[in-house]
Design an enzyme around this catalytic site. Sequence first.
Site, PDB file in Angstrom:
ATOM      1  CE1 TYR A 101      -3.111   3.033   0.541  1.00  0.00           C
ATOM      2  CE2 TYR A 101      -2.154   3.246   2.731  1.00  0.00           C
ATOM      3  CZ  TYR A 101      -2.949   3.744   1.712  1.00  0.00           C
ATOM      4  OH  TYR A 101      -3.568   4.962   1.866  1.00  0.00           O
ATOM      5  CG  ASP A 120      -2.181  -4.428   5.125  1.00  0.00           C
ATOM      6  OD1 ASP A 120      -3.339  -4.883   5.180  1.00  0.00           O
ATOM      7  OD2 ASP A 120      -1.919  -3.317   4.594  1.00  0.00           O
ATOM      8  CE  LYS A 173      -8.977   0.606   1.452  1.00  0.00           C
ATOM      9  NZ  LYS A 173      -8.409   1.338   2.598  1.00  0.00           N
TER      10      LYS A 173
END
Length: 377
Positions: free
Chosen positions: A97, A169, A194
């Site tokens: 990310y 993650d 999300k």
Amino acid sequence: MPRTLTARALGAGRSLAASLTPPIDVSATYMRDADNGYSSGHVYGRKDNASVQQAERQIADLEHAREALLFGSGMAAATTLFLAASPTHIVAPRHMYWGLHVWLAEAHRYGHEVTFADMADLDAVGRAIRPGRTGIVWIETPSNPLWTVTDIAAVAELAHRAGVLVCVDSTAVTPVLTRPLDCGADIVMHSATKYLNGHSDVVAGALAASAPSALWDRIAAIRDQHGTTPGPFDAWLLMRGLRTLDLRVREQSRSAATLAGRLASHPALSAVLYPGLPDHPGHAIAARQMSGGFGGMLSVRVRGGAAAAVKVAANVHLWRRATSFGGIESLIEHRSSIEGQGSPCPDDLLRLSVGLEDPDDLFGDLEQALAPGSPAR
């Protein structure tokens, strides 16, 4: 099982009104007992809010964790972990990310040194770990937006031999498909914005730990001191989303697999990036590490470069042009435009977040947008 844990809605039937849906605890402070104690266990809303704690317990149960903590965003969750750690050497993915990558690139401000490595290459991870110096290995799998796969168990074994903490993650797959703690990780992180929420109406983050530690205590203390706990309504919305998490993620995974298979040979595309495809470099690891699907995210690379990719995104009708992912609506994004200068994301890449629409309709929309001569809207 995840479906049972999510569907039973922690707290259902336990309020004074015996409400099926857990009530929202909006109190900022709580009553003291006559003897000056707090027999309720609640003192002040910043860290004691009942709605927040309900969501935390549900996430902890889903992740097979000892404890979970909610934060105001995924970035708040991740950066609090690094702020809580004593100055150390961190190994992080080369592809991850981008927002957190940018933060880690400047982590020397907090005394940390960071090495970005190819986390799909165990030898590269081994070379990056410095025994006696490295304190944290950060994994993101599958990694956003190239969807490379890291073998959590293998990296955890490698890191633990050197006395290194492993954090994962797991935003893109959720505990429905992968439980990193069961694979040997120490802490798992989610951008709860999300899939955990799943309705694109909450910004939140979460950490869940396998065992007590001084680092975990420090994480909790920093969250309290910095005031990064989400509000009760956000926590309640997150619990609402968690109730359908299992059904949403499995259905979105099925649709994503269908789309990836249909797009794999499309002449307008140079590549389809999805761990569920047999020719994906990480497919074998993903098949071993993920259960029930390969996730609802995929990326495609459009022949003709950035201009062609942006044109495809401009020509869709059902897909929404927006950032973020994991919601019930399908999103399409020219990712390098969001990440900006320095990003390793190819400029011909479109990231697709598959929602709950009919996969035939979603494919038809992409097919017409990819057709030669498709007019710009």
